[in-house]
Design a protein around this motif. Structure first.
Motif, mmCIF file in Angstrom:
data_model
loop_
_atom_site.group_PDB
_atom_site.id
_atom_site.type_symbol
_atom_site.label_atom_id
_atom_site.label_comp_id
_atom_site.label_asym_id
_atom_site.label_seq_id
_atom_site.Cartn_x
_atom_site.Cartn_y
_atom_site.Cartn_z
ATOM 1 N N ASN A 198 0.832 -1.206 0.000
ATOM 2 C CA ASN A 198 0.000 0.000 0.000
ATOM 3 C C ASN A 198 0.866 1.254 0.000
ATOM 4 O OD1 ASN A 198 -2.525 -1.134 -0.084
ATOM 5 N ND2 ASN A 198 -2.728 -1.284 2.145
ATOM 6 N N THR B 172 -13.031 8.959 -9.178
ATOM 7 C CA THR B 172 -12.885 7.884 -8.201
ATOM 8 C C THR B 172 -14.223 7.537 -7.572
ATOM 9 O OG1 THR B 172 -10.653 8.687 -7.736
ATOM 10 C CG2 THR B 172 -11.597 7.146 -6.163
ATOM 11 N N ALA C 105 -16.113 4.041 -7.962
ATOM 12 C CA ALA C 105 -16.465 3.318 -6.730
ATOM 13 C C ALA C 105 -17.949 2.959 -6.743
ATOM 14 C CB ALA C 105 -16.135 4.163 -5.507
ATOM 15 N N PRO D 107 -18.454 -1.379 -7.205
ATOM 16 C CA PRO D 107 -18.299 -1.357 -5.746
ATOM 17 C C PRO D 107 -17.430 -2.480 -5.191
ATOM 18 C CG PRO D 107 -20.521 -2.022 -6.356
ATOM 19 C CD PRO D 107 -19.837 -1.603 -7.604
ATOM 20 N N LEU E 223 -14.485 -3.521 -6.342
ATOM 21 C CA LEU E 223 -13.040 -3.309 -6.452
ATOM 22 C C LEU E 223 -12.508 -2.672 -5.180
ATOM 23 C CD1 LEU E 223 -12.738 -1.940 -10.099
ATOM 24 C CD2 LEU E 223 -12.081 -4.195 -9.272
ATOM 25 N N GLU E 224 -11.232 -2.960 -4.861
ATOM 26 C CA GLU E 224 -10.604 -2.312 -3.715
ATOM 27 C C GLU E 224 -10.423 -0.828 -4.002
ATOM 28 O OE1 GLU E 224 -7.064 -3.604 -1.533
ATOM 29 O OE2 GLU E 224 -7.477 -5.575 -2.414
ATOM 30 N N PHE E 225 -10.527 -0.013 -2.938
ATOM 31 C CA PHE E 225 -10.435 1.430 -3.136
ATOM 32 C C PHE E 225 -9.108 1.846 -3.764
ATOM 33 C CE2 PHE E 225 -9.053 5.605 -1.723
ATOM 34 C CZ PHE E 225 -10.042 6.378 -2.279
ATOM 35 N N ILE E 226 -7.995 1.299 -3.267
ATOM 36 C CA ILE E 226 -6.697 1.751 -3.775
ATOM 37 C C ILE E 226 -6.516 1.384 -5.243
ATOM 38 C CG2 ILE E 226 -5.355 -0.296 -3.047
ATOM 39 C CD1 ILE E 226 -3.285 2.243 -2.257
ATOM 40 N N ILE F 269 -8.958 1.373 -7.480
ATOM 41 C CA ILE F 269 -9.713 2.386 -8.226
ATOM 42 C C ILE F 269 -8.946 3.702 -8.248
ATOM 43 C CG2 ILE F 269 -11.843 3.735 -8.277
ATOM 44 C CD1 ILE F 269 -13.196 1.412 -6.790
ATOM 45 N N PHE F 270 -8.472 4.117 -7.081
ATOM 46 C CA PHE F 270 -7.771 5.393 -6.938
ATOM 47 C C PHE F 270 -6.531 5.400 -7.842
ATOM 48 C CE2 PHE F 270 -5.602 8.394 -3.692
ATOM 49 C CZ PHE F 270 -6.183 9.503 -4.282
ATOM 50 N N ASN G 15 -17.199 2.304 -0.483
ATOM 51 C CA ASN G 15 -15.983 3.043 -0.820
ATOM 52 C C ASN G 15 -16.304 4.460 -1.274
ATOM 53 O OD1 ASN G 15 -14.057 1.119 -0.225
ATOM 54 N ND2 ASN G 15 -14.089 0.214 -2.283
ATOM 55 N N ALA G 16 -17.379 4.598 -2.075
ATOM 56 C CA ALA G 16 -17.760 5.921 -2.569
ATOM 57 C C ALA G 16 -18.129 6.834 -1.404
ATOM 58 C CB ALA G 16 -18.922 5.804 -3.550
ATOM 59 N N ALA H 278 0.955 3.090 6.451
ATOM 60 C CA ALA H 278 0.930 1.939 5.536
ATOM 61 C C ALA H 278 2.168 1.067 5.753
ATOM 62 C CB ALA H 278 0.856 2.413 4.091
ATOM 63 N N PHE I 12 -6.043 0.038 2.637
ATOM 64 C CA PHE I 12 -5.575 1.391 2.359
ATOM 65 C C PHE I 12 -6.612 2.443 2.727
ATOM 66 C CE2 PHE I 12 -5.392 5.098 -0.403
ATOM 67 C CZ PHE I 12 -4.147 5.579 -0.071
#
Ligand SMILES: [K+]
Ligand SMILES: [K+]
Lengths: 454, 454
Positions: free
Chosen positions: A298, A373, A377, A381, A383-386, A388-389, B298-299, B377, B385
């Protein structure tokens, strides 16, 4: 039609032509009509020199498909480099008079008739770097793949490196060459010079030429004054910031991923350094990788997100916030800490419109990244946030690195990424002003040196 | 000793005293000596009015422990409100002359002798709001918990809401009261007015008083000119931005979490709206919650991160980037899009030092958040994350919301959060200038209206 509208629509036109070409049966390796979203995504990614791909370009596309990708990337990169340089000269805001004189002297042509000269000079610079790159890469690819395929691999990867496009014909990108000094050296040099901007390369060339001429004492005296003209503020800021970011990035990746066996924890020390160096160069915004990005920690991913967001220098083929924008903003911070009301960079006062533009680029970029983002998201929904980011910043800064989710993003998410790549390439401020109509030029009040920040 | 050093060391001194008090056996419910890291974390969190907690304050701390937390939050909130207001008056940069005159007229005392008046006025304002809050909360808590415990719950939560401290004595924070209009109304009003700044409250009061007096026509004419003085730029920007953020936040949370059964997908429509409203208020930077933050999408989490980062208004008890900072930066963006070199807000030109300060606060804040996130992290590689990112922004903006990881972060990670809370509270620019020494005051060149941005 305003200048900004011309640029926005020009990019759009090339993307549409590219999409049509990539949809044709002769573009895919199985000879079937291509999926429109795959074609649109690939064309946008190529023209915007991003390099994100929803398929494996090496196996999915035929030779012609790959050829179109390289061609679109070349048009996108060259078009961007040229239009930025011209915008700079036309709007007259960024190159100041002394710089213009310096460049025109260099090109031996006064006034606007120098335009054709500048285009020729940009194309020549591009060809010199790309052909040298192809030549060097031949040594790596021909022994393994033979002349036919080896030459194509060299051409494709040289074009993609110089234009910071980041498409690769290898399934694992350049991971197979993580220990090859030749490939790492060639690709990273192409990336850095492609991303640092045409003006900086030109200035370096003249600076080096002057140095060489100084051997003759007479010429030394004649040239002395002129030489100082060439080291513009843009040059100093772009080169020093690029250098700082490259060193910091290499050190950071080295220590952060040192004990991660899935990236380079198991490599030898020289290979570790080579891999750390490559991953430090690629967010400037090339998009090649020599480790599996999805396996990074991360901390490593977040450092890479920050580096990708900063991106390359203006007037080059790379994207992102730009090194100069970052420096203007940090200089503002320095000024307020010192209780000054003037922002200085290398003993030059930065004009207020440059500061405002830097703020505008920063706020516009942050807003675009946040909005994209949030939208992805919502569309994806699971997918992991990081992931997507990372993907959004990569698309916005036209980097093309991915944790590996590009192909599995939903159709709606892919459309959002396409829009993000486009906004990231033409620039949020240019796009807004294309929509709003170009601002009326205002008088410049201060005799300050200007600086590129977009 | 410089002003900025006094403030930095003052906060530090209160944190240390608080740590010692919270380490005592009479502070814990099991009567044992408290763990030093728990005591330091809780004291920092209370003094910085953050509200992050590594333990459940309601069961872990004795009455005295809880009393100290409320006291430290009250000192922290009041101290911050007072010092900010004084800093503003002393440095003379932020209130401009007309505002100063207006306030001094209001307090019927000319010159610096008004200082004691202002402190008294701030304390009176605090008491009026907190006591009203306690009174209203009694109706919610006494029927269920009896007078003894009910009164303490009302006092504790009223103090924590006004000071934007966010500690709660309920294990599930305020989730149990998500449908109680009384609790939601009382807490959110306290949060909003505590976070909007003393100056804004004072101006609202005088504005309302003038409106009331206008019934008499003679006084209307006498007061007309004076009235205009009171609606300062700070007032307009703080109230309008706060309003916009509250409405946008409510709408965003409503739609984003609409179908999430783990937050409020299963609630009735009025309750959904009430919960969306509360979660839109709390990032301004109160830290209470009426849904399980860890269960948000996440959103939703990312929207909350953005709202937390923006935070409250200057001169209040809240933290974050500040609403006015955001507006200055967006106005810069607007100016460059319109091709202007002057940044306007409500027909006022924003001074260059305000713009530079806004940039400095933004860059300093982003840098702190990125650095803390990378460090945690590294110390806690197993956490997701977005949990780390959320926690760091929450600590930095002194919000106190958490996805639930605070207690399980490693000791090193906790120390990083402690430092982040401290930096977030005293402000990165103030801390830097405390280290560097206060800048020499520079002459102000332009007759412009100033605006709070820190
Ligand atoms: K790229
Ligand atoms: K708080």
């Amino acid at each position: 039609m305003t200048v900004s509208r011309t640029i926005c629509l020009g990019f759009l036109a090339v993307i549409i032509v590219g999409t049509i070409l990539l949809m044709m049966p002769f573009s895919t390796s199985d000879g079937a009509w291509n999926n429109p979203i795959v074609a649109l995504f690939t064309s946008t990614s190529a023209v915007c020199v991003t390099g994100l791909s929803v398929v494996d370009p090496g196996s999915y596309f035929s030779f012609w498909g790959q050829f179109f990708i390289a061609l679109l990337a070349q048009i996108g990169g060259l078009g961007y480099m040229t239009t930025t340089t011209f915008l700079i000269m036309l709007i007259g805001r960024k190159f100041d008079l002394r710089q213009k004189v310096a460049i025109q002297q260099a090109l031996d042509r006064p006034g606007m008739q120098g335009s054709a000269q500048i285009i020729r000079s940009i194309i020549a610079t591009t060809l010199i770097f790309e052909i040298t790159g192809i030549f060097l890469l031949l040594f790596a690819f021909v022994p393994k793949y033979g002349w036919n395929q080896g030459l194509w691999l060299a051409i494709f990867h040289s074009i993609n490196a110089w234009n910071n496009a980041g498409f690769s014909l290898f399934k694992d990108n350049l991971i197979g060459y993580q220990s090859s000094f030749l490939v790492v050296f060639t690709i990273t040099v192409l990336i850095i010079f492609g991303g640092i901007g045409y003006q900086v390369i030109l200035e370096s060339y003249f600076w080096l030429r002057d140095r060489a001429l100084r051997g003759s004492l007479l010429e030394h005296r004649l040239l002395k004054k002129q030489t100082n003209l060439f080291l513009s503020l843009d040059f100093k800021v772009a080169t020093s910031t690029t250098l700082i970011l490259l060193v910091l990035g290499t050190v950071a990746f080295f220590f952060v991923e040192l004990r991660n066996p899935e990236t380079f924890g198991n490599l030898s020390l020289p290979d570790k350094l080579l891999v750390a160096w490559f991953q430090s160069v690629t967010p400037r915004t090339a998009g090649f990788n020599t480790i599996d990005i999805g396996k990074m920690t991360n901390a490593g991913l977040f450092i890479m997100i920050a580096l990708m967001f900063i991106g390359a220098s203006p007037g080059g083929t790379g994207g992102g916030l730009k090194t100069t924008t970052l420096r203007v903003l940090t200089s503002c911070t320095q000024a307020i800490l010192q209780g000054k009301e003037e922002v200085l960079l290398y003993d030059r006062k930065i004009a207020i419109n440059v500061i405002l533009k830097a703020v505008g680029v920063f706020i516009g970029s942050v807003t675009t990244v946040i909005a994209s983002t949030i939208l992805i998201a919502l569309t994806d929904p699971k997918l992991e946030f990081i992931q997507i980011f990372f993907e959004v910043v990569s698309a916005f800064a036209t980097v093309g690195l991915s944790t590996g989710i590009t192909g599995s993003v939903s159709a709606a998410g892919k459309l959002i990424l396409i829009v993000t790549m486009y906004i990231g390439r033409v620039g949020i401020l240019l796009l807004m002003s294309a929509m709003l109509g170009d601002p009326k030029p205002t008088r410049i009040h201060y005799p300050e040196e200007n600086l590129l920040v977009g």
